[in-house]
Enzyme design. Structure first.
Site, PDB file in Angstrom:
ATOM      1  N   HIS A 160     -92.633  -5.889  35.430  1.00 57.08           N
ATOM      2  CA  HIS A 160     -92.480  -6.196  36.943  1.00 57.08           C
ATOM      3  C   HIS A 160     -91.006  -6.819  37.051  1.00 57.08           C
ATOM      4  O   HIS A 160     -90.513  -7.551  36.157  1.00 57.08           O
ATOM      5  CB  HIS A 160     -93.556  -7.546  37.019  1.00 57.08           C
ATOM      6  CG  HIS A 160     -93.524  -8.168  38.461  1.00 57.08           C
ATOM      7  ND1 HIS A 160     -94.332  -8.333  39.340  1.00 57.08           N
ATOM      8  CD2 HIS A 160     -92.312  -8.528  39.363  1.00 57.08           C
ATOM      9  CE1 HIS A 160     -94.378  -8.888  40.365  1.00 57.08           C
ATOM     10  NE2 HIS A 160     -93.008  -8.713  40.474  1.00 57.08           N
ATOM     11  N   ASN A 176     -83.559  -5.884  32.518  1.00 56.55           N
ATOM     12  CA  ASN A 176     -83.919  -4.895  31.541  1.00 56.55           C
ATOM     13  C   ASN A 176     -84.992  -3.905  31.964  1.00 56.55           C
ATOM     14  O   ASN A 176     -85.741  -4.307  32.623  1.00 56.55           O
ATOM     15  CB  ASN A 176     -84.526  -5.554  30.282  1.00 56.55           C
ATOM     16  CG  ASN A 176     -83.459  -6.505  29.641  1.00 56.55           C
ATOM     17  OD1 ASN A 176     -82.373  -6.585  29.627  1.00 56.55           O
ATOM     18  ND2 ASN A 176     -84.080  -7.950  29.015  1.00 56.55           N
ATOM     19  N   CYS A 213     -97.146 -10.830  38.447  1.00 56.10           N
ATOM     20  CA  CYS A 213     -97.975 -10.965  39.723  1.00 56.10           C
ATOM     21  C   CYS A 213     -98.752 -12.212  39.658  1.00 56.10           C
ATOM     22  O   CYS A 213     -99.057 -12.901  40.781  1.00 56.10           O
ATOM     23  CB  CYS A 213     -98.851  -9.534  40.004  1.00 56.10           C
ATOM     24  SG  CYS A 213     -97.786  -8.384  40.291  1.00 56.10           S
ATOM     25  N   HIS A 252     -87.703  -8.075  37.207  1.00 53.54           N
ATOM     26  CA  HIS A 252     -87.115  -9.289  37.403  1.00 53.54           C
ATOM     27  C   HIS A 252     -85.634  -9.422  36.829  1.00 53.54           C
ATOM     28  O   HIS A 252     -85.403  -8.493  36.201  1.00 53.54           O
ATOM     29  CB  HIS A 252     -87.983 -10.138  36.362  1.00 53.54           C
ATOM     30  CG  HIS A 252     -88.277  -9.585  34.774  1.00 53.54           C
ATOM     31  ND1 HIS A 252     -88.836  -8.590  34.639  1.00 53.54           N
ATOM     32  CD2 HIS A 252     -87.511 -10.072  33.653  1.00 53.54           C
ATOM     33  CE1 HIS A 252     -88.768  -8.379  33.317  1.00 53.54           C
ATOM     34  NE2 HIS A 252     -87.868  -9.190  32.866  1.00 53.54           N
ATOM     35  N   HIS A 268     -82.895 -11.878  35.090  1.00 50.89           N
ATOM     36  CA  HIS A 268     -82.634 -12.872  34.325  1.00 50.89           C
ATOM     37  C   HIS A 268     -81.268 -13.719  34.789  1.00 50.89           C
ATOM     38  O   HIS A 268     -80.213 -12.857  35.027  1.00 50.89           O
ATOM     39  CB  HIS A 268     -82.259 -12.815  32.836  1.00 50.89           C
ATOM     40  CG  HIS A 268     -83.604 -12.394  32.130  1.00 50.89           C
ATOM     41  ND1 HIS A 268     -84.587 -12.815  31.113  1.00 50.89           N
ATOM     42  CD2 HIS A 268     -83.941 -10.940  32.105  1.00 50.89           C
ATOM     43  CE1 HIS A 268     -85.306 -11.941  30.894  1.00 50.89           C
ATOM     44  NE2 HIS A 268     -85.054 -10.921  31.130  1.00 50.89           N
TER      45      HIS A 268
HETATM   46  P1  5GP Z   1     -87.826  -9.006  29.610  1.00 45.28           P
HETATM   47  O1  5GP Z   1     -88.121  -9.144  28.286  1.00 45.28           O
HETATM   48  O2  5GP Z   1     -89.227  -8.060  30.330  1.00 45.28           O
HETATM   49  O3  5GP Z   1     -86.526  -8.709  30.329  1.00 45.28           O
HETATM   50  O4  5GP Z   1     -88.147 -10.550  30.058  1.00 45.28           O
HETATM   51  C1  5GP Z   1     -89.298 -11.357  30.197  1.00 45.28           C
HETATM   52  C2  5GP Z   1     -89.218 -12.544  30.053  1.00 45.28           C
HETATM   53  O5  5GP Z   1     -90.367 -13.360  30.679  1.00 45.28           O
HETATM   54  C3  5GP Z   1     -88.920 -13.118  28.867  1.00 45.28           C
HETATM   55  O6  5GP Z   1     -87.586 -13.911  28.862  1.00 45.28           O
HETATM   56  C4  5GP Z   1     -89.923 -14.232  28.402  1.00 45.28           C
HETATM   57  O7  5GP Z   1     -89.577 -15.417  27.856  1.00 45.28           O
HETATM   58  C5  5GP Z   1     -90.439 -14.456  29.926  1.00 45.28           C
HETATM   59  N1  5GP Z   1     -92.062 -14.702  29.893  1.00 45.28           N
HETATM   60  C6  5GP Z   1     -93.046 -13.983  29.604  1.00 45.28           C
HETATM   61  N2  5GP Z   1     -94.079 -14.456  29.699  1.00 45.28           N
HETATM   62  C7  5GP Z   1     -93.859 -15.620  30.431  1.00 45.28           C
HETATM   63  C8  5GP Z   1     -94.845 -16.333  31.169  1.00 45.28           C
HETATM   64  O8  5GP Z   1     -96.128 -16.452  31.030  1.00 45.28           O
HETATM   65  N3  5GP Z   1     -94.001 -17.485  31.820  1.00 45.28           N
HETATM   66  C9  5GP Z   1     -92.748 -17.636  32.180  1.00 45.28           C
HETATM   67  N4  5GP Z   1     -92.215 -18.404  32.866  1.00 45.28           N
HETATM   68  N5  5GP Z   1     -91.842 -16.530  31.545  1.00 45.28           N
HETATM   69  C10 5GP Z   1     -92.388 -15.614  30.560  1.00 45.28           C
HETATM   70 ZN    ZN Z   2     -96.488  -7.528  38.814  1.00 45.45          ZN
END
Ligand code: 5GP
Ligand code: ZN
Length: 113
Positions: free
Chosen positions: A97, A86, A6, A99, A101
């Site tokens: 939040h 995920n 956010c 997302h 990839h």
């Molecule tokens: P998840 O593990 O929740 O599927 O993916 C979260 C992703 O967010 C990870 O790949 C991590 O590298 C990325 N990420 C976490 N914090 C930040 C941030 O502050 N900026 C950016 N650009 N990516 C982030």
């Molecule tokens: Zn959020």
């Protein structure tokens, strides 16, 4: 709300944006796992894919349109790529939040580890 994505959507935390409109933002992942690693998010806070229902599902279709456009721009539409979301702890979700990839630029194996 104390949510990193956010804050990124609001511009409070900087990011390298590759696409933005009123509802969707795409930006480079901070710790890329592949040559192309873009995160695509709804600007609205939705916790995960489990919180997608008939009231907010349109945004997911829009995100897939944006993903296809970005895949073309990034030059991975011919080689192929992967779109991953995920969900929860066992799913490997670390940011609560929704997302997606968009990863590409190398070969991936299946099934995942
Ligand atoms: P998840 O593990 O929740 O599927 O993916 C979260 C992703 O967010 C990870 O790949 C991590 O590298 C990325 N990420 C976490 N914090 C930040 C941030 O502050 N900026 C950016 N650009 N990516 C982030
Ligand atoms: Zn959020």
């Amino acid at each position: 709300m104390d949510c990193i994505f956010c804050k990124i959507a609001d511009g409070e935390i900087p990011s390298t944006k590759v696409y933005e409109d009123d509802e969707v933002l795409a930006f480079l992942d901070l710790s890329p796992v592949s040559p192309v690693h873009i995160l695509i998010i709804p600007k609205e806070h939705i916790q995960s894919a489990y919180q997608v229902d008939c009231s907010n599902a349109d945004i997911v279709a829009k995100i897939f349109c944006v993903a296809a456009k970005l895949a073309k721009e990034q030059g991975i539409c011919e080689s192929g790529y992967r779109i991953v979301t995920n969900v929860g702890k066992s799913g490997g979700q670390t940011v609560n939040h929704l997302h997606f990839h968009l990863i590409g630029g190398r070969d991936f194996s299946w099934p995942p580890g």
